[in-house]
Design a protein around this motif. Structure first.
Motif, PDB file in Angstrom:
ATOM      1  N   GLN A   1      -3.143   3.085   4.652  1.00  0.00           N
ATOM      2  CA  GLN A   1      -2.585   2.314   3.546  1.00  0.00           C
ATOM      3  C   GLN A   1      -3.375   1.010   3.430  1.00  0.00           C
ATOM      4  O   GLN A   1      -3.552   0.293   4.424  1.00  0.00           O
TER       5      GLN A   1
ATOM      6  N   GLU B   1      -4.023  -2.691   1.153  1.00  0.00           N
ATOM      7  CA  GLU B   1      -3.477  -3.641   0.175  1.00  0.00           C
ATOM      8  C   GLU B   1      -4.605  -4.559  -0.264  1.00  0.00           C
ATOM      9  O   GLU B   1      -5.296  -5.149   0.574  1.00  0.00           O
TER      10      GLU B   1
ATOM     11  N   THR C   1      -2.245  -0.378  -2.547  1.00  0.00           N
ATOM     12  CA  THR C   1      -1.374  -1.188  -3.388  1.00  0.00           C
ATOM     13  C   THR C   1      -2.034  -2.542  -3.591  1.00  0.00           C
ATOM     14  O   THR C   1      -3.113  -2.814  -3.061  1.00  0.00           O
TER      15      THR C   1
ATOM     16  N   HIS D   1      -2.458   6.100  -6.969  1.00  0.00           N
ATOM     17  CA  HIS D   1      -1.550   7.249  -7.062  1.00  0.00           C
ATOM     18  C   HIS D   1      -2.242   8.356  -7.857  1.00  0.00           C
ATOM     19  O   HIS D   1      -2.375   8.272  -9.082  1.00  0.00           O
TER      20      HIS D   1
END
Length: 625
Positions: free
Chosen positions: A500, A502, A579, A380
């Motif tokens: 995205q 992970e 993430t 972030h």
């Protein structure tokens, strides 16, 4: 600057060593006939910091920069013996003042500063080529001292710059007799230049291994009459740098016959001092590499490197009999001592400084979001996302009407300032509202160029594996484990707009399966999927699998931000770029800026808790994984 060798504490600030001597006193007080004192002064990695100004915050910083070293230089020159002043490279890039003239227009303030302080010789660092070989040559032509570089040549083999210089000087021995002295100065720069600036050097310049070039040139330098040889080596001190084309090979150079003293740099550490431990050939207290007196001045003019040499004259001329190394901290504005040199330098550069300040105070646009990097390690970072979006839109526009129109365009960017060894004040943090040009410079401080590559899903996964490797391996159920691996570098935290990721932190850093998921538009990315990836020249040079380069018109990476804010206010995607796979009952520790305390709600998913302050002054956060 590139990756530095390991140090005792990755977040420890470099602390200039203070000599037990008064600043200008000689360590050789009782010289006799045919014995003399030669003092070498050195700067390195100034990065355009000439007049002690923080151009990001637009405020004076009188305790640093070349202007703060000027009184020290003047004082040290008043001491006994002869004195020479050198610069060890990476001086042009870094501030609007230092970069003035690199476009070929007008004066070059760095050359003016060198003239004002009477530099005797200098070499170039890798960042001195960020504006192209022409700018480096122009600087060498305007500087009123030899700029030497022995391991960079033209493609045809001709010297790009003189590889070395022999300085004819005079000095007085302990009996008061004046003698001639010939000092040889050899310049070498890190060979990583060939990768990072390949887009400017390919087909034009070639870079040689530093140690190989030194072995070839040192006998020639001695044959030209050099009695004392000083090596200006824009490279760090790394015991592991033993192979060909090693990036931080200062230790290799110091071991060569014919080197009497050495100036190191590039890694933004300091030597002598605690930034380097004892090792084979390394004495961080005495300031010696393989017995040769060595200094590595810290960056931005925080301290001046000083080497004092005792010379003895024999039948074949002068030879070095002894040497002492130290770092002298910069003089603050109120420090005692001569101020004439400070005033002369400030007056000489005043017109260029006024122009630079006018440029950074230009209104460029607006941002709807606070642009910061406080939580870059959590994927972030609105400041990074803004850069990525600017790159993406420029590439998207460039592909219109081509065969690649319609192919999904992604964009990779990483934080330039996100703590680490630079300390708790080294974060980007720009408030929402009006954006000035200095804010855009903060978002993108380097003179890179925009690039685009055609890339597969498999290569994209390998690209993100580098980001995943920055994190520690954490056992499920662990409490307060460090989130980041020891010595982690924030510039490895690539965030890819449009993707995205992970990461599974329970797996080893080198395990490809650590990138557990990689999705685009909500779906897992297939290995044979095709994308266009926007990035920059520097990042592309470090990629193991860069993909197929797509031709683009020349676009400076900085200019992509100008283009974006001219169209609309910045409003980067608030979703994290990556993430972590859930690890119930597991906590990790992240150090960040104290200012992050006000915006912890942005990382509410981690249930962050303040866990005190680190010894370096970072806010310590406990995160629930």
């Amino acid at each position: 600057m590139a990756a530095a060798p390991a140090r005792r504490n990755a977040n420890q600030h470099h602390a200039p060593t203070r000599s037990h001597l008064p600043i200008d006193e000689s360590p050789f007080p009782r010289l006799r006939a045919r014995e003399a004192h030669l003092r070498l002064l050195a700067t390195s990695d100034l990065h355009g910091q000439l007049l002690g100004h923080d151009y990001r915050a637009d405020r004076p910083t009188p305790q640093r920069g070349l202007v703060a070293l000027a009184p020290r230089i003047e004082t040290l020159r008043r001491g006994p013996g002869a004195t020479l002043l050198f610069d060890n490279g990476d001086v042009l890039q870094g501030t609007p003042l230092g970069e003035a003239g690199t476009d070929g227009v007008g004066a070059m303030p760095v050359a003016e500063a060198f003239a004002a302080l009477g530099y005797d010789a200098a070499t170039l660092g890798n960042h001195d080529f960020d504006f192209g070989p022409e700018a480096a040559r122009r600087f060498a032509g305007l500087a009123r001292c030899p700029i030497v570089l022995g391991n960079v040549a033209r493609a045809g083999g001709e010297d790009f710059l003189p590889p070395f210089a022999v300085l004819d000087r005079r000095l007085r021995d302990g009996a008061g007799t004046d003698w001639p002295l010939q000092v040889g100065v050899l310049g070498l720069t890190t060979p990583g230049l060939a990768r990072w600036n390949a887009h400017q050097l390919d087909g034009r310049l070639r870079v040689e291994d530093m140690a190989s070039a030194a072995r070839r040139l040192l006998p020639e330098l001695r044959a030209c009459g050099a009695e004392v040889v000083v090596a200006l080596v824009h490279a760090g001190i790394d015991p592991a740098a033993t192979g060909p084309m090693a990036e931080n090979a200062a230790l290799q150079i110091a071991a060569l016959d014919g080197v009497d003293a050495l100036v190191a740099g590039h890694t933004h550490l300091a030597f002598p001092g605690p930034d380097h431990g004892y090792g084979a050939g390394i004495d961080p207290v005495a300031g010696r590499l393989h017995g040769r007196p060595t200094v590595m001045p810290p960056p931005l003019g925080d301290a001046l490197g000083v080497i004092d040499l005792k010379l003895v004259r024999g039948p074949k001329g002068w030879r070095v009999a002894d040497g002492h190394s130290r770092l002298v901290p910069a003089a603050g504005q109120d420090a005692a001592g001569p101020r004439e040199s400070r005033c002369r330098l400030a007056a000489r550069l005043a017109p260029a400084q006024e122009a630079a300040l006018a440029r950074i105070r230009r209104v460029a646009g607006r941002s709807r979001t606070r642009l910061h990097t406080h939580f870059a390690a959590l994927g972030h970072a609105p400041a990074v996302r803004a850069v990525a979006e600017a790159q993406r839109l420029c590439v998207l526009a460039a592909l219109q009407g081509t065969r690649l129109e319609g192919v999904p365009v992604l964009s990779a960017a990483a934080p330039f300032r996100a703590g680490g060894r630079a300390g708790p004040t080294s974060y980007t943090d720009i408030p929402a509202g009006r954006l000035l040009a200095r804010h855009l410079n903060e978002l993108y401080p380097f003179a890179n160029e925009l690039r685009a590559v055609s890339i597969t899903g498999a290569a994209l996964r390998r690209w993100m594996a580098r980001t995943a490797s920055v994190f520690s391996r954490i056992e499920p159920g662990a409490q307060d484990a460090p989130l980041l691996a020891d010595g982690a570098r924030s510039y490895l935290l690539d965030m890819i707009a449009g993707v995205q990721a992970e990461f599974d932190l329970s797996r080893p850093a080198e395990d490809p399966a650590r990138v557990r998921r990689l999705t685009f538009a909500g779906s897992e990315i297939a290995p044979d999927a095709r994308f266009v990836l926007a990035t920059n020249t520097h990042r592309l040079a470090a990629a193991e699998d860069p993909g197929e380069l797509i031709p683009l018109p020349p676009i400076a990476s900085r200019d992509t931000l100008d283009t974006l804010v001219a169209q609309a206010p910045l409003d980067p995607d608030p979703a994290p770029a990556f993430t972590f796979a859930p690890m119930p009952g597991t906590t990790a520790i992240l150090d960040t800026a104290p200012e992050a305390r006000d915006i912890l709600e942005e990382i509410a998913a981690f249930s962050p808790e303040a866990a005190g302050t680190s010894p370096e002054g970072f806010l310590r956060l406990r995160l629930h994984l």
